[in-house]
Design a protein around this motif. Structure first.
Motif, mmCIF file in Angstrom:
data_model
loop_
_atom_site.group_PDB
_atom_site.id
_atom_site.type_symbol
_atom_site.label_atom_id
_atom_site.label_comp_id
_atom_site.label_asym_id
_atom_site.label_seq_id
_atom_site.Cartn_x
_atom_site.Cartn_y
_atom_site.Cartn_z
ATOM 1 N N ASP A 1 0.801 -1.234 0.000
ATOM 2 C CA ASP A 1 0.000 0.000 0.000
ATOM 3 C C ASP A 1 0.835 1.285 0.000
ATOM 4 O O ASP A 1 0.290 2.375 0.055
ATOM 5 N N ALA B 1 -9.086 3.040 9.554
ATOM 6 C CA ALA B 1 -9.291 1.795 10.302
ATOM 7 C C ALA B 1 -10.780 1.598 10.530
ATOM 8 O O ALA B 1 -11.552 2.547 10.506
ATOM 9 N N GLN C 1 -15.593 -1.258 3.019
ATOM 10 C CA GLN C 1 -14.610 -0.393 3.660
ATOM 11 C C GLN C 1 -14.900 1.080 3.403
ATOM 12 O O GLN C 1 -14.428 1.933 4.131
ATOM 13 N N PRO D 1 -4.678 -9.481 2.409
ATOM 14 C CA PRO D 1 -4.619 -10.278 3.642
ATOM 15 C C PRO D 1 -3.744 -11.520 3.521
ATOM 16 O O PRO D 1 -3.636 -12.284 4.474
ATOM 17 N N GLU E 1 -5.497 -9.045 10.279
ATOM 18 C CA GLU E 1 -5.524 -7.599 10.442
ATOM 19 C C GLU E 1 -5.089 -6.940 9.140
ATOM 20 O O GLU E 1 -4.554 -7.594 8.251
ATOM 21 N N GLU E 2 -5.348 -5.664 9.049
ATOM 22 C CA GLU E 2 -4.972 -4.865 7.881
ATOM 23 C C GLU E 2 -3.457 -4.931 7.655
ATOM 24 O O GLU E 2 -2.682 -4.808 8.598
ATOM 25 N N SER F 1 -1.552 -2.987 5.443
ATOM 26 C CA SER F 1 -0.912 -1.799 4.850
ATOM 27 C C SER F 1 0.443 -1.544 5.497
ATOM 28 O O SER F 1 0.548 -1.531 6.720
ATOM 29 N N ARG G 1 -3.924 -1.933 14.900
ATOM 30 C CA ARG G 1 -3.355 -3.239 14.595
ATOM 31 C C ARG G 1 -2.419 -3.718 15.676
ATOM 32 O O ARG G 1 -1.929 -2.954 16.484
ATOM 33 N N PRO H 1 -11.106 -7.019 8.981
ATOM 34 C CA PRO H 1 -10.320 -7.855 8.075
ATOM 35 C C PRO H 1 -11.022 -9.146 7.662
ATOM 36 O O PRO H 1 -11.696 -9.796 8.452
#
Lengths: 473, 592
Positions: free
Chosen positions: A26, A112, A288, B23, B63-64, B66, B115, B311
């Motif tokens: 990202d 988030a 999202q 993920p 979890e994310e 990024s 996170r 997630p």
């Protein structure tokens, strides 16, 4: 920060480059072409030695000699209260010749998830002044309620009417300070310059611009940028709502263009496609965005979303409206038939729905009879609609007296309740009174969904009692 | 996820991230088994091993991801994804990997889910009053209850010998017994074979807890919803699917079941659904009363909320987390009902992960193992004889969200092959605000026959007969409506017009139920029955009148009958129904 001139492959909106350091998933990338143009992109996949980059502005002009810089951070939106009144492009850069924006904070645009435990359940009625919404499918603060429309329908007019009128009651009540609490954030994704102008003119005419932030990604802007625009919009919305106490109304148009962009990227990455070629993760992706609406305990502000989407072929089983409907808290249908009959706004209340309505109406919120009136009107209008089909075959004479009354009710419902014009602003009291005028066309004992007490109080015994609260215009 | 004492886990060799795509993360040189839980990256994001190929291990991260980059470490815990079981699970709200959301809010200091923060599923420090039910010298086997803790006002939590502490049939002697205040990690019972029993157990979520025997369920899960109890009942230990397009009322139906079903324990799994809906449950349930005993509803409820924007990998696991907790309470001898809203989101999570693994897709991009996973999940429901000799049940009710409302899609079809109760939601009914919008022509329950004896004993001898009568009238109406669509109602003969009128009362009074009305929202089976008999009274009297020559218009135009529609909202319904029956009879007889 290292620069690479190691592009190995360019395909659609994607660029693959070899790297010799760890690049985060990202992360934001800048690509400088030989012509000196700087393009921005985002890391879509990061492996040892090679990364896939999605370029927002499109890959034209990039060759294998272009240099790639990794900025070491994920995409951020510079946020400040000064954004109000500004017009930005789809990537959040000002395009209105105004002063430079000095950010108070730079926030991650991915955002988030709100902890469900920290949310506050939305139950504050928003008076949009549109009877078909207020009366039948009430909007509340913190809700996400999309407009399902199709090409050529006046969904923009409806959105503008809501944006304009939804703010009015508070401005009347409060002092100047309170009136500033309302903000509109408008995110345009792939709409035409003309449509954009309509919105802008309306904003300027009504003075709404000064409490708005406008993000413009137009039809001829890069498609990939569209995947970033709503995230910029919502990051700004969250900042204004949860840190600056604004009640933010977010209008996103057109979500269909957003989803097309997702599909384009998916195809370029040679992903296994889901239904109709849209990526399998589209539900998660849309969630999202939409789930960023809401209220948070202990915070004053709220984020309410009205995404607009044009259903391809007016088909609500198409993946875009379908997945949207599963995430949002209801939907408002703009109906081509009603539109061709000239109804303004052409809202078809029957398939429309507001899931949060039941907790936002009633005594102390709107009026004690609201829920019953709504239920009865839905039932009666549905009955009338059914009978219309029958009339085409057997004619009105063949129907009973009661059935004829239902038919009259359905006609009057459309002409008096729904068709109010894009400029008329009705308060909820007025909307419900019109509702009673219409329901009184039916015999008392046909009103089986309404509490007897309310029938006693509001039912018009004869026509002379009908307070004609017709259009004031 | 289980954090309680990372016991003497054999330290495994750490790996290094090789690539990141959403993920899915792959790591090199990680010494791991399938389904081991690992911590990924510098931030320690929780993940699970889902594929091993050569020295490359593929991990789904809960979890994310990024900002996570290749080269960061991956640490293996060497344990499969497990849940913490013990007192404190009721009145709690978890995410998909059993992290308590209220604790996370406190730890993160923010309303947003950050996170790399972990928390045990149950409070390890809270002290509970432990009351032993065995004495030194008693013989106990696996799963046997050795003590009791008052978990909430409603539920006594039974402390059991862990099922993996002894082999099947093996018993051992109790050597020490404690009593008083303890936290869940302290030993309260010692056994001769060396096992120290505390109030805390762990269990891997993907593995069913053992049971002695599965039995045929014969007791209904009474829901207080007329169309369910009356026409399409589900058994305690049964399975049901609620498919329907958006806006047709899946979630409201699930909420109604969670509120009013007569189970001892409710596990509500919000799988990939709306945040505001979960908030509604969190806000409403503590205030609502349990219809059985007047205690707060939360006292018997455990919530698992993995909303659609949380997630996707945790969405895949939340169903397992839920059913494992359900099985644990079943082992105590309780009747547990699990609501999963929605299993389609769970299936989509599988699809998303599968496509990132570049597995060969099956139908509509779903992985080929979709049907097997669905079957495994529903097979964990049932009416069981537990290993400790008690009987308990897990009922599983799954919402399904078919794309475009088309029931021929893979998730609906594969679910229907397993479940025995089918509540088909109908967009047309929802559009005309006929709620619950369960289509009575398409829905079915295969439990009807085995549950009828219960209803006949507990409610009325002719329960099954009356139901059949209602079904017949509704069937006839469906046929007649087709003709009405062509020629209009008035062209029908009088008796058929009257049938339509009776069917209308069935639809409007009996089948519809207002979930938002304080009285109508819960309808005990007795009331369901009385309502049906009232409509039948009208039916019988009306047809008698018709036979005596009274024109159908006059029969339809009577005063008393429309009051059938108000039975639902009557609190003292018995009296109301008695009077109403008498009035209907009197009025109709006065016509001839």
């Amino acid at each position: 920060m290292k620069e690479y001139q190691t592009i190995t492959e360019i395909s659609g909106p994607l660029v693959y480059a070899e790297v010799d350091e760890a690049i985060g998933y990202d992360e934001i990338v800048e690509i400088e072409t030989a012509q000196g143009e700087t393009l921005r992109g985002q890391v879509l996949e990061s492996s040892e030695g090679v990364v896939a980059i999605q370029v927002f502005e499109g890959t034209s002009g990039i060759d294998q000699n272009a240099s790639v810089r990794f900025l070491g951070e994920t995409m951020k939106m510079p946020v400040t209260e000064d954004l109000l009144g500004r017009v930005l492009d789809g990537s959040g850069r000002p395009i209105d010749d105004g002063p430079e924006i000095v950010p108070e904070e730079r926030q991650d645009i991915v955002g988030a998830a709100i902890n469900p435990y920290s949310r506050e359940y939305p139950e504050e009625f928003i008076e949009t002044g549109v009877s078909a919404i207020d009366g039948m499918n009430t909007l509340v603060r913190g809700q996400k309620l999309p407009i399902f429309s199709s090409s050529g329908q006046p969904h923009s007019e409806l959105a503008m009417q809501i944006a304009r009128q939804a703010s009015v009651p508070e401005e009347e009540e409060g002092d100047d300070e309170e009136s500033s609490e309302f903000a509109v954030i408008f995110g345009a994704m792939g709409i035409t310059q003309e449509e954009a102008n309509e919105f802008m003119e309306d904003f300027e005419r009504t003075g709404a611009l000064e409490r708005s932030v406008v993000f413009m990604n137009l039809a001829d802007d890069p498609a990939v940028e569209r995947t970033v625009t709503p995230r910029m919009v919502l990051t700004t919305a969250e900042y204004l709502a949860f840190e600056k106490d604004y009640h933010v109304l977010v209008i996103l148009t057109d979500m269909t263009n957003y989803c097309e962009a997702l599909r384009e990227i998916g195809a370029a990455r040679e992903e296994v496609p889901g239904r109709r070629g849209y990526p399998g993760y589209m539900y998660t992706d849309l969630a999202q965005l939409y789930e960023r609406a809401g209220r948070i305990q202990g915070r004053e502000g709220s984020v309410t979303q009205i995404p607009i989407l044009t259903m391809p072929g007016d088909d609500d089983t198409h993946p875009i409206p379908d997945l949207t409907g599963y995430i949002t808290e209801g939907q408002i249908y703009v109906d081509p038939d009603l539109n061709s009959q000239g109804l303004q706004p052409p809202i078809n209340v029957l398939p429309s729905l507001s899931r949060l309505m039941d907790d936002g109406i009633g005594e102390g919120l709107t009026r004690e009879d609201h829920a019953d009136v709504k239920d009865q009107m839905f039932a009666a209008y549905a009955e009338g609609e059914d009978l219309r089909d029958l009339v085409n075959i057997v004619g009105r004479e063949a129907l009973s007296e009661l059935d004829n009354k239902y038919l009259d009710f359905a006609d009057a419902f459309e002409s008096e309740f729904v068709d109010q014009g894009f400029d008329q602003n009705r308060d909820i009291e007025e909307t419900l009174e019109i509702g009673w005028d219409l329901l009184s066309m039916l015999p008392k004992d046909a009103l089986n969904r309404i509490d007897e007490e309310f029938i006693e109080e509001y039912y018009r015994e004869d026509d002379s009692e009908r307070e004609v609260v017709e259009a004031a215009d | 996820m289980s954090k309680a004492e990372s016991t003497e886990t054999t330290p495994s060799e750490d790996g290094v991230i090789q690539s990141v795509s959403g993920p899915v993360v792959s790591a090199r040189d990680l010494d791991a088994r399938m389904n081991d839980v690992v911590y990924v990256g510098d931030e320690g994001l929780m993940g699970e091993v889902i594929e091993i190929e050569g020295d490359i291990t593929t991990i789904q991260v809960y979890e994310e991801t990024s900002g996570v980059s290749p080269g960061e470490p991956v640490e293996n815990t060497g344990e499969p994804l497990s849940v913490d079981l013990g007192p404190g699970m009721l009145d709690a709200i978890y995410d998909g990997v059993q992290r308590p959301l209220d604790v996370l809010e406190g730890k993160m200091g923010s309303p947003y889910l950050d996170r790399g923060v972990d928390a045990p599923g149950i409070d390890l420090e809270k002290e509970w009053e432990f009351e032993p039910t065995v004495e030194v010298g008693d013989e106990v086997g696996r799963g046997d209850v050795v003590g009791v803790v008052e978990e909430t006002v409603t539920i006594d939590h039974k402390v059991m010998v862990p099922p993996d502490a002894l082999d099947e049939g093996e018993t051992t002697e109790v050597t020490a017994v404690e009593s008083g205040s303890f936290d869940v990690t302290e030993t309260v019972i010692e056994l001769a074979n060396g096992t120290d029993v505390s109030m805390h157990q762990e269990w891997p979520v993907r593995e069913a807890r053992p049971s002695a025997n599965k039995k045929t369920p014969r007791t209904p899960l009474v829901s207080g919803q007329r169309i369910l109890d009356g026409l399409f009942p589900i058994a305690k230990g049964g399975t049901a699917a609620i498919p329907g397009p958006f806006g047709s009322g899946k979630t409201v139906t699930q909420h109604q079941l969670a509120k009013y079903a007569d189970a001892d324990i409710i596990i509500y799994v919000g799988c990939g659904e709306r945040g505001n809906e979960m908030t509604e449950v969190i806000e409403d349930f503590p205030e609502l009363e349990d219809p059985a005993n007047g205690n707060p509803l939360m006292a018997r409820t455990s919530l698992i909320a993995n909303t659609s924007n949380m997630p996707v990998a945790a969405r895949e696991s939340c169903i397992y987390t839920g059913i494992t907790i359900a099985e644990y309470y079943r082992d105590m001898g309780y009747d547990v009902a699990l609501m999963a809203d929605s299993t389609s989101r769970w299936a989509e999570a599988m699809r998303e992960i599968s496509s990132r693994l570049e597995e060969m897709p099956g139908e509509e991009g779903y992985p080929a193992y979709l049907a097997a996973r669905l079957a495994q999940f529903y097979e964990r429901a049932g009416y069981f004889e537990n290993v400790n000799g008690t009987e308990g049940s897990v009922s599983a009710i799954g919402a399904v969200s078919p794309p475009g409302g088309d029931f021929s899609e893979p998730v609906t079809q594969n679910t229907l092959r397993i479940v025995k109760t089918f509540w088909a939601l109908d967009a047309d009914l929802a559009e005309r605000r006929h709620f619950p919008s369960i289509n009575w022509n398409e829905s079915y329950s295969l439990y009807k026959d085995q549950l009828d004896p219960w209803f006949e004993d507990e409610v009325a001898d002719d329960w099954a007969e009356k139901r059949q009568w209602a079904v017949d009238v509704l069937d006839e109406e469906t046929e007649l409506q087709e003709i009405v669509q062509l020629v209009g109602k008035d062209a029908l003969p009088d008796d058929q017009q009257l049938t339509l009128e009776v069917a209308r009362y069935l639809r409007e009074a009996y089948l519809q139920q207002n979930a938002f009305h304080p009285v109508d929202t819960y309808c005990p089976p007795e009331k369901t029955y009385l309502m049906l008999t009232t409509i039948e009274t009208f039916n019988d009297e009306a047809f008698d009148a018709l036979e005596a020559g009274v024109p159908v218009e006059e029969i339809v135009d009577t005063e008393a009958a429309p009051r059938i529609n108000r039975i639902g909202v009557q609190e003292d319904y018995e009296e109301y129904v008695e009077e109403l029956k008498a009035e209907i009879t009197e009025e109709l007889r006065s016509l001839y």
